[in-house]
Design a protein around this motif. Structure first.
Motif, PDB file in Angstrom:
ATOM      1  N   SER A 115       0.810  -1.220   0.000  1.00 45.43           N
ATOM      2  CA  SER A 115       0.000   0.000   0.000  1.00 45.43           C
ATOM      3  C   SER A 115       0.837   1.262   0.000  1.00 45.43           C
ATOM      4  CB  SER A 115      -0.929   0.006   1.219  1.00 45.43           C
ATOM      5  OG  SER A 115      -0.177  -0.060   2.425  1.00 45.43           O
ATOM      6  N   SER A 116       2.156   1.134   0.170  1.00 44.59           N
ATOM      7  CA  SER A 116       3.014   2.313   0.238  1.00 44.59           C
ATOM      8  C   SER A 116       4.321   2.044  -0.489  1.00 44.59           C
ATOM      9  CB  SER A 116       3.293   2.682   1.703  1.00 44.59           C
ATOM     10  OG  SER A 116       4.253   3.708   1.795  1.00 44.59           O
ATOM     11  N   GLN A 167      -0.772   4.217  -4.106  1.00 43.96           N
ATOM     12  CA  GLN A 167      -0.958   5.638  -3.812  1.00 43.96           C
ATOM     13  C   GLN A 167      -1.352   6.401  -5.080  1.00 43.96           C
ATOM     14  OE1 GLN A 167       2.960   6.007  -2.049  1.00 43.96           O
ATOM     15  NE2 GLN A 167       2.083   6.218   0.008  1.00 43.96           N
ATOM     16  N   GLU A 172      -7.831   1.297  -1.680  1.00 40.39           N
ATOM     17  CA  GLU A 172      -6.645   1.534  -0.873  1.00 40.39           C
ATOM     18  C   GLU A 172      -6.795   0.997   0.541  1.00 40.39           C
ATOM     19  OE1 GLU A 172      -4.903   5.537  -3.014  1.00 40.39           O
ATOM     20  OE2 GLU A 172      -5.351   5.524  -0.896  1.00 40.39           O
TER      21      GLU A 172
END
Length: 482
Positions: free
Chosen positions: A41-42, A379, A449
């Motif tokens: 997720s990052s 993102q 997300e």
């Protein structure tokens, strides 16, 4: 991708296996001491969401760590018979024994994990170890319970999952399980020798197809309908044996590459019509490591044993047509003459002019290591991810409008340690949304997300019985007892 064959010469890496889940929201890693899951997720931080480290047949214990769950019990909640024989109608006298929710026996089952496959963002995980290469364990990793395990007649080479089926690939056979109760529905026997375990399973519920090599000498692809349990098509994809296969998220496109590695083709499924043909290169033959579509099926990545990853854009000639202008240079005139001459040149030469070229490329900081790639949106920016046998995950930005050479944004060690600051590219001006609104809108259909993908294009939304993120949720196992 199984990295065991190269783990010894990959710079001391403990990696034996690495693979992205079906919607590219997490990464599973198998090591000499267990297995791990990382959230994708990052870009700046690679969050480890679970680790299982030498704990025995179940997935919990004092050495299991999860960032979102408390320590889990090793004991089963239900009283289930310890051994349940299961046979397929086509098996004859071949009996498979499935053991369910056994007490702790030894640590060997979760050492040297050579296959670990997670079902989307659920807690369902399939595990194979080098210590027991013929045994498949299916676990609920957050509960720390082993749902069942199967033993096969030969080494398990690959395991594929979607929300309907679990596929186990042996060298000369394929087993199709119903993922809701783990029963063997069908067995494809006497397949051509497939020592690398090459196969692909569509993640779509509407087009739940399995693809595997139909020949050991030429590039034939067998397409099998895993819902209706019948052969769907045979595609003569290449002259050389197959090296890589990949479905798109809708299950309507299949990408193929041969051992020669110079041409990538995309076919319609189940019809088998050739839709696209891309040339990876002409100077040398390479070993293709992986093929991967983006979730919106607009891009296709191909990685190999070289330092270059190619990204192709799936657009028709009509979509990329630009009104012709009269050439003003000698090069322009020459190009016009060459294209006009394709009508009478030999077919091999004509194909080279009509094949698509890479829309974008990535230059990896290594050469020769096995690797696996994925195209994901992190993102709100499209990225190319490469997990390699050197023990690193590399993250690159992809410009979906201009293409060109992708920018390395971050590299993370897959053993969980932190890179020294001078070895990581800091986030800068390149890390900005590069996508047009239409691209973001298309990807968002299969991406969330907060929860990861909800199902991707073509998947049903009503699949709550297979979403195992909550600790109080039961495994997707239905057992009927008299």
């Amino acid at each position: 991708m199984n990295l065991a064959s190269q783990s010894g010469d990959a710079g001391g890496s403990q990696l034996l296996f690495a693979n992205f889940n079906q919607d590219n929201t997490s990464l599973a890693v198998g090591t000499k001491s267990g297995y791990k899951f990382f959230s994708l997720s990052s870009v700046d931080k690679l969050e480890q969401i679970y680790e299982c480290n030498r704990v025995g047949p179940c997935c919990g214990g004092p050495r299991c760590r999860s960032s979102s769950a408390s320590p889990v019990s090793l004991h089963s909640q239900a009283q289930i018979p310890s051994v349940l024989p299961m046979t397929d109608a086509n098996d004859g006298d071949r009996l498979h024994t499935v053991e369910l929710n056994q007490p702790k026996r030894s640590t060997a089952d979760t050492e040297d994990v050579c296959i670990v496959e997670r079902l989307f963002s659920s807690s369902l995980v399939a595990i194979v170890s080098l210590k027991a290469p013929r045994k498949l364990k299916v676990c609920h990793f957050k509960k720390g319970t082993e749902i069942c395990n199967y033993s096969y007649s030969n080494t398990i080479l690959a395991v594929k999952l979607n929300r309907q089926r679990l596929i186990v690939c042996l060298e000369e056979s394929l087993y199709i399980h119903n993922i809701r109760d783990m029963k063997v529905l069908h067995t494809i026997r006497e397949t051509p020798p497939n020592p690398s375990g090459l196969c692909a399973l569509s993640i779509s519920n509407d087009n739940c197809y399995l693809a595997y090599p139909g020949s050991a000498t030429i590039g034939e692809v067998q397409v099998f309908d895993t819902v209706n349990l019948r052969a769907a098509n045979m595609i003569p994809a290449h002259d050389s044996p197959l090296a890589a296969l990949a479905f798109d998220a809708t299950g309507t496109k299949l990408a193929t590459a041969s051992e020669k590695g110079t041409v990538i083709r995309v076919f319609s499924i189940p019809e088998g019509q050739k839709l696209f043909e891309f040339r990876r290169g002409v100077k040398r033959c390479v070993s293709i490591c992986s093929l991967a579509f983006s979730m919106d099926s607009l891009y296709l990545s191909a990685s190999s044993n070289t330092e270059t990853v190619h990204i192709f854009k799936l657009e028709t000639q009509k979509e990329k047509y630009v009104p012709a202008e009269e050439p003003t240079t000698w090069g322009g005139y020459l190009g016009k003459v060459l294209m006009a001459s394709t009508t009478y040149l030999p077919s091999q030469v004509t194909e080279m002019f009509t094949q698509g070229r890479a829309f974008a490329t990535v230059r990896l900081p290594f050469c020769g290591h096995k690797n696996i790639c994925a195209l994901a949106v992190i993102q709100k920016i499209p990225r190319l991810l490469v997990a390699a046998a050197d023990g690193y995950l590399y993250m690159y930005n992809l410009d979906p409008q201009e293409g060109g050479e992708c920018t390395l944004m971050k590299q993370h060690r897959l053993d969980g340690s932190t890179e020294p600051p001078n070895e990581i590219l800091e986030q800068g001006s390149h890390d900005r949304p590069l996508v047009a609104q239409t691209y973001s809108a298309a990807v968002s259909k299969g991406y969330c997300e907060e929860q990861g993908a909800v199902g991707g294009v073509g998947l049903d939304d009503d699949l709550s019985d297979l979403r195992l993120e909550e600790d109080n949720e039961q495994p997707p196992l239905i057992l009927e007892t008299e």
